[in-house]
Design a protein around this motif. Structure first.
Motif, PDB file in Angstrom:
ATOM      1  N   ALA A 173      -1.002  15.312   6.569  1.00  0.00           N
ATOM      2  CA  ALA A 173      -2.223  14.805   5.928  1.00  0.00           C
ATOM      3  C   ALA A 173      -1.908  13.512   5.180  1.00  0.00           C
ATOM      4  CB  ALA A 173      -2.784  15.854   4.978  1.00  0.00           C
ATOM      5  N   GLU A 174      -0.780  13.500   4.496  1.00  0.00           N
ATOM      6  CA  GLU A 174      -0.397  12.298   3.745  1.00  0.00           C
ATOM      7  C   GLU A 174      -0.180  11.113   4.681  1.00  0.00           C
ATOM      8  OE1 GLU A 174       2.412  12.724   0.475  1.00  0.00           O
ATOM      9  OE2 GLU A 174       3.508  10.991   1.261  1.00  0.00           O
ATOM     10  N   ALA A 175       0.478  11.371   5.802  1.00  0.00           N
ATOM     11  CA  ALA A 175       0.755  10.274   6.746  1.00  0.00           C
ATOM     12  C   ALA A 175      -0.544   9.683   7.278  1.00  0.00           C
ATOM     13  CB  ALA A 175       1.622  10.781   7.899  1.00  0.00           C
ATOM     14  N   VAL A 176      -1.491  10.536   7.652  1.00  0.00           N
ATOM     15  CA  VAL A 176      -2.769  10.033   8.169  1.00  0.00           C
ATOM     16  C   VAL A 176      -3.501   9.260   7.066  1.00  0.00           C
ATOM     17  CG1 VAL A 176      -5.031  10.656   9.098  1.00  0.00           C
ATOM     18  CG2 VAL A 176      -2.995  11.885   9.876  1.00  0.00           C
ATOM     19  N   GLY A 177      -3.531   9.838   5.876  1.00  0.00           N
ATOM     20  CA  GLY A 177      -4.229   9.188   4.765  1.00  0.00           C
ATOM     21  C   GLY A 177      -3.628   7.838   4.431  1.00  0.00           C
ATOM     22  N   ALA A 178      -2.308   7.770   4.386  1.00  0.00           N
ATOM     23  CA  ALA A 178      -1.646   6.503   4.052  1.00  0.00           C
ATOM     24  C   ALA A 178      -1.877   5.464   5.145  1.00  0.00           C
ATOM     25  CB  ALA A 178      -0.152   6.742   3.850  1.00  0.00           C
ATOM     26  N   ALA A 179      -1.812   5.898   6.400  1.00  0.00           N
ATOM     27  CA  ALA A 179      -2.010   4.954   7.511  1.00  0.00           C
ATOM     28  C   ALA A 179      -3.416   4.367   7.476  1.00  0.00           C
ATOM     29  CB  ALA A 179      -1.759   5.655   8.849  1.00  0.00           C
ATOM     30  N   VAL A 180      -4.416   5.213   7.232  1.00  0.00           N
ATOM     31  CA  VAL A 180      -5.797   4.713   7.162  1.00  0.00           C
ATOM     32  C   VAL A 180      -5.967   3.797   5.958  1.00  0.00           C
ATOM     33  CG1 VAL A 180      -8.209   5.411   6.836  1.00  0.00           C
ATOM     34  CG2 VAL A 180      -6.750   6.672   8.424  1.00  0.00           C
ATOM     35  N   ASP A 181      -5.313   4.137   4.868  1.00  0.00           N
ATOM     36  CA  ASP A 181      -5.361   3.308   3.663  1.00  0.00           C
ATOM     37  C   ASP A 181      -4.791   1.914   3.948  1.00  0.00           C
ATOM     38  OD1 ASP A 181      -6.136   3.049   1.068  1.00  0.00           O
ATOM     39  OD2 ASP A 181      -4.349   3.955   0.197  1.00  0.00           O
ATOM     40  N   VAL A 182      -3.693   1.878   4.675  1.00  0.00           N
ATOM     41  CA  VAL A 182      -3.070   0.594   5.030  1.00  0.00           C
ATOM     42  C   VAL A 182      -4.040  -0.237   5.867  1.00  0.00           C
ATOM     43  CG1 VAL A 182      -1.295  -0.447   6.493  1.00  0.00           C
ATOM     44  CG2 VAL A 182      -0.667   1.356   4.890  1.00  0.00           C
TER      45      VAL A 182
ATOM     46  N   ARG B 292      10.608   9.671   0.913  1.00  0.00           N
ATOM     47  CA  ARG B 292       9.562   8.811   1.466  1.00  0.00           C
ATOM     48  C   ARG B 292      10.096   7.385   1.598  1.00  0.00           C
ATOM     49  NH1 ARG B 292       6.813  12.382  -1.927  1.00  0.00           N
ATOM     50  NH2 ARG B 292       4.900  13.279  -1.073  1.00  0.00           N
ATOM     51  N   LEU B 293      10.119   6.900   2.825  1.00  0.00           N
ATOM     52  CA  LEU B 293      10.679   5.579   3.097  1.00  0.00           C
ATOM     53  C   LEU B 293       9.670   4.732   3.865  1.00  0.00           C
ATOM     54  CD1 LEU B 293      14.152   6.862   4.351  1.00  0.00           C
ATOM     55  CD2 LEU B 293      13.589   6.080   2.049  1.00  0.00           C
ATOM     56  N   ALA B 294       9.656   3.452   3.563  1.00  0.00           N
ATOM     57  CA  ALA B 294       8.753   2.526   4.255  1.00  0.00           C
ATOM     58  C   ALA B 294       9.572   1.402   4.862  1.00  0.00           C
ATOM     59  CB  ALA B 294       7.734   1.957   3.272  1.00  0.00           C
ATOM     60  N   TYR B 295       9.028   0.824   5.899  1.00  0.00           N
ATOM     61  CA  TYR B 295       9.749  -0.277   6.551  1.00  0.00           C
ATOM     62  C   TYR B 295       8.743  -1.251   7.152  1.00  0.00           C
ATOM     63  CZ  TYR B 295       8.471   2.341  10.666  1.00  0.00           C
ATOM     64  OH  TYR B 295       7.737   3.001  11.613  1.00  0.00           O
ATOM     65  N   ALA B 296       9.189  -2.466   7.310  1.00  0.00           N
ATOM     66  CA  ALA B 296       8.448  -3.479   8.069  1.00  0.00           C
ATOM     67  C   ALA B 296       9.529  -4.298   8.738  1.00  0.00           C
ATOM     68  CB  ALA B 296       7.589  -4.328   7.150  1.00  0.00           C
ATOM     69  N   THR B 297       9.664  -4.138  10.014  1.00  0.00           N
ATOM     70  CA  THR B 297      10.856  -4.669  10.653  1.00  0.00           C
ATOM     71  C   THR B 297      10.593  -5.080  12.099  1.00  0.00           C
ATOM     72  OG1 THR B 297      13.209  -4.184  10.919  1.00  0.00           O
ATOM     73  CG2 THR B 297      11.702  -2.444  11.548  1.00  0.00           C
ATOM     74  N   THR B 298      11.633  -5.655  12.702  1.00  0.00           N
ATOM     75  CA  THR B 298      11.554  -6.067  14.103  1.00  0.00           C
ATOM     76  C   THR B 298      12.447  -5.167  14.937  1.00  0.00           C
ATOM     77  OG1 THR B 298      11.249  -8.354  13.404  1.00  0.00           O
ATOM     78  CG2 THR B 298      11.913  -7.998  15.687  1.00  0.00           C
ATOM     79  N   VAL B 299      11.940  -4.711  16.054  1.00  0.00           N
ATOM     80  CA  VAL B 299      12.779  -3.968  16.995  1.00  0.00           C
ATOM     81  C   VAL B 299      12.793  -4.736  18.312  1.00  0.00           C
ATOM     82  CG1 VAL B 299      12.264  -1.754  15.912  1.00  0.00           C
ATOM     83  CG2 VAL B 299      10.880  -2.511  17.848  1.00  0.00           C
ATOM     84  N   VAL B 300      13.838  -4.517  19.075  1.00  0.00           N
ATOM     85  CA  VAL B 300      13.952  -5.195  20.368  1.00  0.00           C
ATOM     86  C   VAL B 300      14.069  -4.133  21.459  1.00  0.00           C
ATOM     87  CG1 VAL B 300      15.281  -6.826  21.772  1.00  0.00           C
ATOM     88  CG2 VAL B 300      15.060  -7.188  19.306  1.00  0.00           C
TER      89      VAL B 300
ATOM     90  N   VAL C 291       0.849  -1.206   0.000  1.00  0.00           N
ATOM     91  CA  VAL C 291       0.000   0.000   0.000  1.00  0.00           C
ATOM     92  C   VAL C 291       0.879   1.248   0.000  1.00  0.00           C
ATOM     93  CG1 VAL C 291      -1.698   1.317   1.316  1.00  0.00           C
ATOM     94  CG2 VAL C 291      -1.935  -1.161   1.111  1.00  0.00           C
ATOM     95  N   LEU C 292       1.913   1.231   0.830  1.00  0.00           N
ATOM     96  CA  LEU C 292       2.771   2.422   0.910  1.00  0.00           C
ATOM     97  C   LEU C 292       3.517   2.668  -0.403  1.00  0.00           C
ATOM     98  CD1 LEU C 292       4.106   2.148   4.563  1.00  0.00           C
ATOM     99  CD2 LEU C 292       2.455   3.784   3.644  1.00  0.00           C
ATOM    100  N   ALA C 293       3.814   1.600  -1.124  1.00  0.00           N
ATOM    101  CA  ALA C 293       4.479   1.783  -2.426  1.00  0.00           C
ATOM    102  C   ALA C 293       3.597   2.611  -3.353  1.00  0.00           C
ATOM    103  CB  ALA C 293       4.795   0.419  -3.039  1.00  0.00           C
ATOM    104  N   ARG C 294       2.276   2.417  -3.226  1.00  0.00           N
ATOM    105  CA  ARG C 294       1.368   3.190  -4.085  1.00  0.00           C
ATOM    106  C   ARG C 294       1.335   4.668  -3.690  1.00  0.00           C
ATOM    107  NH1 ARG C 294      -1.919  -1.614  -3.849  1.00  0.00           N
ATOM    108  NH2 ARG C 294      -3.407  -0.719  -2.401  1.00  0.00           N
ATOM    109  N   TRP C 295       1.765   4.957  -2.471  1.00  0.00           N
ATOM    110  CA  TRP C 295       1.848   6.354  -2.031  1.00  0.00           C
ATOM    111  C   TRP C 295       3.248   6.929  -2.299  1.00  0.00           C
ATOM    112  CZ3 TRP C 295      -1.826   9.450   0.774  1.00  0.00           C
ATOM    113  CH2 TRP C 295      -3.070   8.827   0.972  1.00  0.00           C
ATOM    114  N   GLY C 296       4.098   6.134  -2.928  1.00  0.00           N
ATOM    115  CA  GLY C 296       5.428   6.625  -3.281  1.00  0.00           C
ATOM    116  C   GLY C 296       6.509   6.356  -2.257  1.00  0.00           C
TER     117      GLY C 296
END
Lengths: 421, 239
Positions: free
Chosen positions: A145-154, A109-117, A27-32
């Protein structure tokens, strides 16, 4: 053996976690936003800046030491006595890589999906899944606005259910406090009011609040009116502009302004938001404008708690990908050659397709998806062709030789389908 | 339907239902009385025998579910969303502060959390802190709070002995040099030869709310809070 640092492994299988992460990134890729990986281990030496006159051990003072304490970072020592730190926050790790990723003045614009400890309250290390986005040097209020929109989209793509967005703004609170008289300063140099709110202590905050923050909250229309009447300056105007953007994003009904919401971490320096669904006792994610100490580290971002999402999606209700297919197909004496190429073609055309083993299962899945708010189409794959039960998806219906045109038995399939089983 | 609501355990309570976690013990009766005065149809102390109790239509026409639990456990029920809100002492929140919103000081259940030592050693406090052979030991039901207090107030990391109750005994027999505990009248301390030497925290009953429930049940919780706040203001003024 399950990884003991994953406390929620029972509810959140690795498979479900990975599906969530993949959906977030797609989804985030579609937001760039492009995916970036960060190192799991970072050397500690050379990055710490002990505060002048501080007598503490290395890492106990200075900006990064302070940051490590906020997050409960875990350190390790290698065989040579060299200290390392495990990744404790995706945003912080990503920002350390930002200089090498910088691409110019348009923001990054950067996206991540990761593990933190991190250490829990008992000091034990716990692994947590974080997925989200960072928009570095983001303009305001477009970035927020973009961050909120993208988060809700996800969350929509994940099938998380109805989402509400609560919005606060630390910079606006500070501006309002200054307008009402000099704020009382707390330990961290920020106002004592903000510190009490961060701790969730609204009793103490009420004693420090000269602004009447609780009365300034509510729905968009109400807040607009109250803020306009409140006086104020640049931060108020920027916040009102942000509300207009969020309304234009179609989020007006989901939005609640709560100026007592200032974010848990002290690095939030402007608008902050949290995302909630009724089925989870804690927010699924947080975001906002941050400014981290130690150089040009400002941006807007959000992080979703993958563990909480997994717990939500593992329970009754929709599941990511499986939950919201555009098409549920099932074979009816169709040979493999009539199944897989057809499904591949549908997927190439942009449809999400779930293959059910038989008709009964297909109808059950479609019924469950309908209950969750989506409306998949049913496709019966036969030896000599295929048949849409009900309306095919729009693009399919428009294709010559496809959809209803390929019915082999002449059954009228137009109109919305209704589950029969 | 009643059985289903009672058994609908984990996760956030349904939107049509208000679930409250209430403290058994010394705060129980006053908590129930405050909620009754706030407009909820809450039974008195006899209701405590039934630990989970559904009261149809008792929350301004909505169903009300009460969970009677230990005061120290109330924040956990609220934090996890099993309850929308609850009543507990400030001591329980100070020990476990994360994830709930502390919204109101309800004004009742007032007492103090103190550091207490044996009467004979009170004069040497706090000088004794630095000279304790083998390090200072402190007995308490509130280990996190005690550690934080001694570090922030005295810059010390004492050995903290976590006990479940009758903490005074530990100091009386010399197992610990000090205790950190709640004191209402001071009678128990006096009876055991102890004296309070420092106040850690003033304590009273607090109204706490789950942050997600606040978003999704704002009208119901807001109305209840307004009424409780008015009552609490009267309570504080009366003292």
């Amino acid at each position: 053996m399950a990884d003991p640092t994953w406390r929620e492994e029972g509810a959140a299988s690795a498979l479900l976690r990975h599906r969530i992460e993949r959906t977030v990134l797609e989804v985030l890729a579609r937001w760039g936003y492009r995916e970036v990986e960060t190192p799991l281990l970072e050397p500690v030496e050379g990055e710490l800046r002990p505060a002048a006159g501080a007598g503490g051990a290395a890492g106990e003072a200075g900006h990064l030491g302070e940051e490590e304490r906020w997050f409960g970072a875990v350190r390790l020592m290698d065989g040579g006595g060299r200290p390392w730190r495990l990744r404790y926050d995706a945003t912080v790790a990503l920002l350390r890589r930002a200089p090498e990723l910088a691409s110019g003045g348009a923001g990054l614009r950067l996206a991540y999906a990761t593990t933190v400890v991190r250490r829990d309250e008992e000091g034990e290390p716990v692994a947590l899944g974080q997925a989200g986005a960072e928009y570095l040097s983001a303009p305001s209020p477009l970035g927020e606005a973009e961050a909120v929109g993208a988060a809700v989209d996800v969350l929509r793509a994940l099938g998380a259910g109805p989402v509400r967005v609560a919005l606060g703004d630390t910079a606006l609170v500070t501006e309002l406090e200054r307008a009402a008289g000099l704020p009382e300063t707390g330990e961290a140099g920020t106002s004592a009011l903000l510190e009490a709110l961060r701790a969730g202590d609204h009793v103490r905050a009420a004693g420090l609040d000269r602004v009447g923050l609780a009365e300034l909250g509510g729905g968009v229309a109400q807040v607009r009116e109250r803020l306009r009447a409140s006086g104020g300056g640049a931060e108020r105007d920027r916040f009102l502009a942000l509300l207009e953007h969020l309304v234009a994003l179609g989020l007006g009904e989901r939005l609640e302004v709560d100026l007592q919401l200032v974010g848990r971490w002290p690095y939030y320096a402007g608008p902050v938001f949290e995302l909630t669904v009724p089925a989870q006792g804690q927010p699924l994610g947080y975001g906002g404008r941050y400014r981290l100490p130690g150089g040009a580290r400002e941006g807007v971002g959000f992080a979703l708690d993958v563990g909480r999402l997994a717990a939500l999606l593992a329970g009754p209700g929709p599941r990511p990908e499986e939950a919201a297919p555009d098409v549920v197909a099932f074979p009816a004496a169709a040979p493999p050659g009539a199944i897989w190429p057809r499904l591949a073609a549908l997927r190439r055309a942009g449809y999400t397709v779930a293959l059910a083993p038989d008709e009964v299962t297909a109808f059950r899945w479609a019924r469950e998806a309908a209950a969750a708010g989506s409306s998949p189409r049913l496709l019966r794959l036969e030896a000599g062709g295929e048949r849409w039960l009900g309306r095919p998806p729009a693009a399919e219906a428009a294709r010559p030789g496809r959809g209803e045109a390929r019915r082999s038995d002449g059954e009228e399939g137009a109109g919305a389908w209704s589950p029969r089983h | 339907m009643v059985a289903a609501a009672l058994n609908g355990g984990g996760g956030q309570a349904g939107e049509a239902l208000l679930t409250l976690a209430l403290p058994k013990g010394r705060l129980a009766e006053e908590a129930a009385a405050a909620l009754r005065a706030g407009g909820l149809d809450v039974p008195g102390e006899e209701g405590e025998q039934e630990l989970v109790r559904l009261l149809p239509g008792s929350a301004f026409g909505r169903d009300l579910r009460l969970l009677w639990v230990r005061p120290a456990d109330v924040p956990a029920y609220v934090r996890e969303g099993a309850a929308d809100a609850g009543v507990t002492g400030k001591d329980a929140l100070a020990e476990e502060p994360q994830g709930v919103l502390e919204r109101l000081d309800l004004g009742f259940g007032r007492c103090r959390m103190v550091v207490a030592v044996r009467r004979a050693e009170a004069e040497r406090w706090p000088a004794r802190l630095a000279g304790e052979a083998g390090g200072l030991s402190v007995a308490t039901k509130y280990p996190r709070l005690a550690r934080r207090y001694f570090l922030e107030r005295h810059g010390l990391r004492p050995r903290v002995l976590e006990l479940r109750g009758s903490v005074e005994v530990a100091a009386t027999v010399g197992m610990a040099a000090a205790i950190v505990d709640l004191v209402q009248t001071g009678a128990t301390l006096r009876a055991n030869g102890l004296v309070a030497v420092e106040e850690v925290l003033p304590v009273s009953a607090r109204w706490i709310v789950n942050p997600v429930s606040l978003r999704w049940k704002r009208p119901l919780l807001g109305e209840l809070e307004r009424r409780l706040a008015a009552l609490a203001a009267g309570e504080v003024a009366a003292r």
